[in-house]
Motif scaffolding. Sequence first.
Motif, short mmCIF file in Angstrom:
data_model
loop_
_atom_site.label_atom_id
_atom_site.label_comp_id
_atom_site.label_asym_id
_atom_site.label_seq_id
_atom_site.Cartn_x
_atom_site.Cartn_y
_atom_site.Cartn_z
N UNK A 98 44.51 30.57 42.91
CA UNK A 98 44.21 30.69 44.34
C UNK A 98 43.29 31.87 44.65
N UNK A 99 43.49 32.98 43.97
CA UNK A 99 42.82 34.23 44.33
C UNK A 99 41.29 34.15 44.34
N UNK A 100 40.62 33.52 43.35
CA UNK A 100 39.15 33.51 43.39
C UNK A 100 38.60 32.96 44.70
N UNK A 101 39.12 31.82 45.14
CA UNK A 101 38.63 31.22 46.37
C UNK A 101 39.06 32.02 47.60
N UNK A 102 40.30 32.49 47.60
CA UNK A 102 40.80 33.27 48.74
C UNK A 102 39.95 34.51 48.95
N UNK A 103 39.59 35.21 47.87
CA UNK A 103 38.78 36.41 47.99
C UNK A 103 37.36 36.09 48.44
N UNK A 104 36.79 35.01 47.94
CA UNK A 104 35.44 34.61 48.37
C UNK A 104 35.41 34.30 49.87
N UNK A 105 36.48 33.71 50.37
CA UNK A 105 36.52 33.33 51.78
C UNK A 105 36.68 34.53 52.70
N UNK A 106 36.99 35.69 52.14
CA UNK A 106 37.08 36.90 52.95
C UNK A 106 35.70 37.51 53.22
N UNK A 107 34.65 37.05 52.51
CA UNK A 107 33.36 37.74 52.50
C UNK A 107 32.22 36.84 52.92
N UNK A 108 31.21 37.38 53.62
CA UNK A 108 30.03 36.60 53.98
C UNK A 108 29.12 36.36 52.79
N UNK A 109 28.35 35.27 52.84
CA UNK A 109 27.52 34.86 51.70
C UNK A 109 26.53 35.92 51.27
N UNK A 110 25.90 36.59 52.22
CA UNK A 110 24.80 37.49 51.88
C UNK A 110 25.25 38.71 51.08
N UNK A 111 26.53 39.05 51.11
CA UNK A 111 27.02 40.21 50.33
C UNK A 111 28.19 39.83 49.44
N UNK A 112 28.45 38.55 49.27
CA UNK A 112 29.67 38.11 48.58
C UNK A 112 29.73 38.59 47.13
N UNK A 113 28.65 38.43 46.40
CA UNK A 113 28.62 38.83 45.00
C UNK A 113 28.88 40.34 44.87
N UNK A 114 28.19 41.14 45.67
CA UNK A 114 28.34 42.60 45.61
C UNK A 114 29.74 43.03 46.00
N UNK A 115 30.21 42.57 47.15
CA UNK A 115 31.51 43.01 47.66
C UNK A 115 32.65 42.56 46.76
N UNK A 116 32.57 41.33 46.29
CA UNK A 116 33.62 40.81 45.41
C UNK A 116 33.65 41.58 44.10
N UNK A 117 32.47 41.85 43.53
CA UNK A 117 32.40 42.56 42.25
C UNK A 117 32.90 44.00 42.36
N UNK A 118 32.54 44.68 43.44
CA UNK A 118 32.96 46.07 43.61
C UNK A 118 34.48 46.16 43.77
N UNK A 119 35.04 45.37 44.68
CA UNK A 119 36.48 45.42 44.92
C UNK A 119 37.29 45.00 43.71
N UNK A 120 36.88 43.92 43.07
CA UNK A 120 37.61 43.39 41.92
C UNK A 120 37.54 44.36 40.74
N UNK A 121 36.33 44.80 40.40
CA UNK A 121 36.17 45.62 39.19
C UNK A 121 36.73 47.03 39.36
N UNK A 122 36.73 47.55 40.57
CA UNK A 122 37.35 48.86 40.78
C UNK A 122 38.85 48.79 40.49
N UNK A 123 39.49 47.71 40.93
CA UNK A 123 40.92 47.53 40.66
C UNK A 123 41.18 47.31 39.18
N UNK A 124 40.32 46.52 38.54
CA UNK A 124 40.48 46.28 37.11
C UNK A 124 40.33 47.58 36.32
#
Length: 437
Positions: free
Chosen positions: A358-384
């Motif tokens: 569920x998480x991949x789609x849920x997280x993508x739906x929190x973010x707008x398309x124009x910054x989705x790759x950047x925002x998703x990568x920063x939040x995810x990888x910082x936690x990792x």
Amino acid sequence: MTAIPIEPPVRHVPTRRATARALGSAMIGNWFELFDFIIYGYFAAQIGKAMFPAADPLTIILSSFATYGVGFVMRPVGGMVMGYFGDLYGRKVALVATMLLMAGATGLTGLIPPYASIGLAAPVMLVICRLVQGFAAGGEWGGATTFLVEYAPPHRRGLFGALQQLSTSLAIVSAVLAALLLNLVLTEQQLVEWGWRVPFLLGFLVAPVGFYLRSKVQETPRYEEKVTSGARRNPLKEALTQHRRAVATVFGIVIIWTVAGYTFGAFLISYATEILKVDRSWALSATLVGALVNIAVIPLTGHLSDLYGRKRFLVASASGFVLFAVPLFYNMSVSQSGWSVILTTACAGVFSGMFSGVAPTYLCELLPTRVRYSALSVGYNAAVMLFGGFAPFIGTLLVQQTGLLIAPAFYVVAAAAITLTVLLMTRTPDRATALDQ
């Protein structure tokens, strides 16, 4: 006067062949990169003996896992750089670049001479390769997830996002099978001398297939629509300023996901074999069972999230880790048997599978398309980086410092409690319009 109606822009709908090719390229590429990145954890003990000066077994494991964790330090950097280029120039370009970087670093890792031959240069070269691998992996996850979800029809987003994590679980199964096979046919001395290098070199040979598929795939329809409508030219800055709350939410949600993945995956093998003294074949078999359970649960949960919503599965998963982590570790510490390790990985596979589906789609739906790759990568990888990458090191250190065999469970419970709190405070996005931002 005659009014001329203005037609809304026509959304490009990819053909079934283009969609199938996109799915294949994203999944195979993600499988390759994750296999190459995680295989280190399954040979941490052997790599430690080959690459670090002789010391007591626990210190060697700590040194090896510290190097393992170093790769995660570069993940946020890779996420920011590749996310920036992925939002600016397209998901496809960034994903091809991450594959090339991962392939080069993986091949070189398998060729590094041992400490006995070149001294301190061996661990130094190993650290450099792990840093490059971490950079590539940091750009891969957010890109592959964004790519798949943006290709999905609205009623299949959960399933498409789950497929990204399905390829990750398949990479884990492949890594475990490779480790199990080598442990069955080679002696411990052979594994230390050269056996651990085999999966790194084989992983490198698969790279051309993934590169070819990714170079031929089309860009995602939603990204193309966003570009033609006029995109902001600094997506990373926008993600970290205008959407910092969403990035922080991604960070908080990912904490238990990454802690559970690396605790019940890479760490549990060394924990079972070196601390509980369980036979290594049992430990690898248990990890394989957990990954297979994951594979069964992930697509089912992704499909169900398209029908019944996503958040309830995430909450149930985090709650499961809060309630059962300590009992599972306690059972292993008392029993110290292969079956207790299998029970632990199977239960963790269910909870992790619910989250991963569920998480991949849920997280993508929190973010707008124009910054989705950047925002998703920063939040995810910082936690990792902060919570997941060093989970094996922290788990080993907790046992060493406290003397309690169940101590790693406390780390899992704390991570799950944080994620559960963030989830309960997060407003669920409207699935119908989420990706149209």
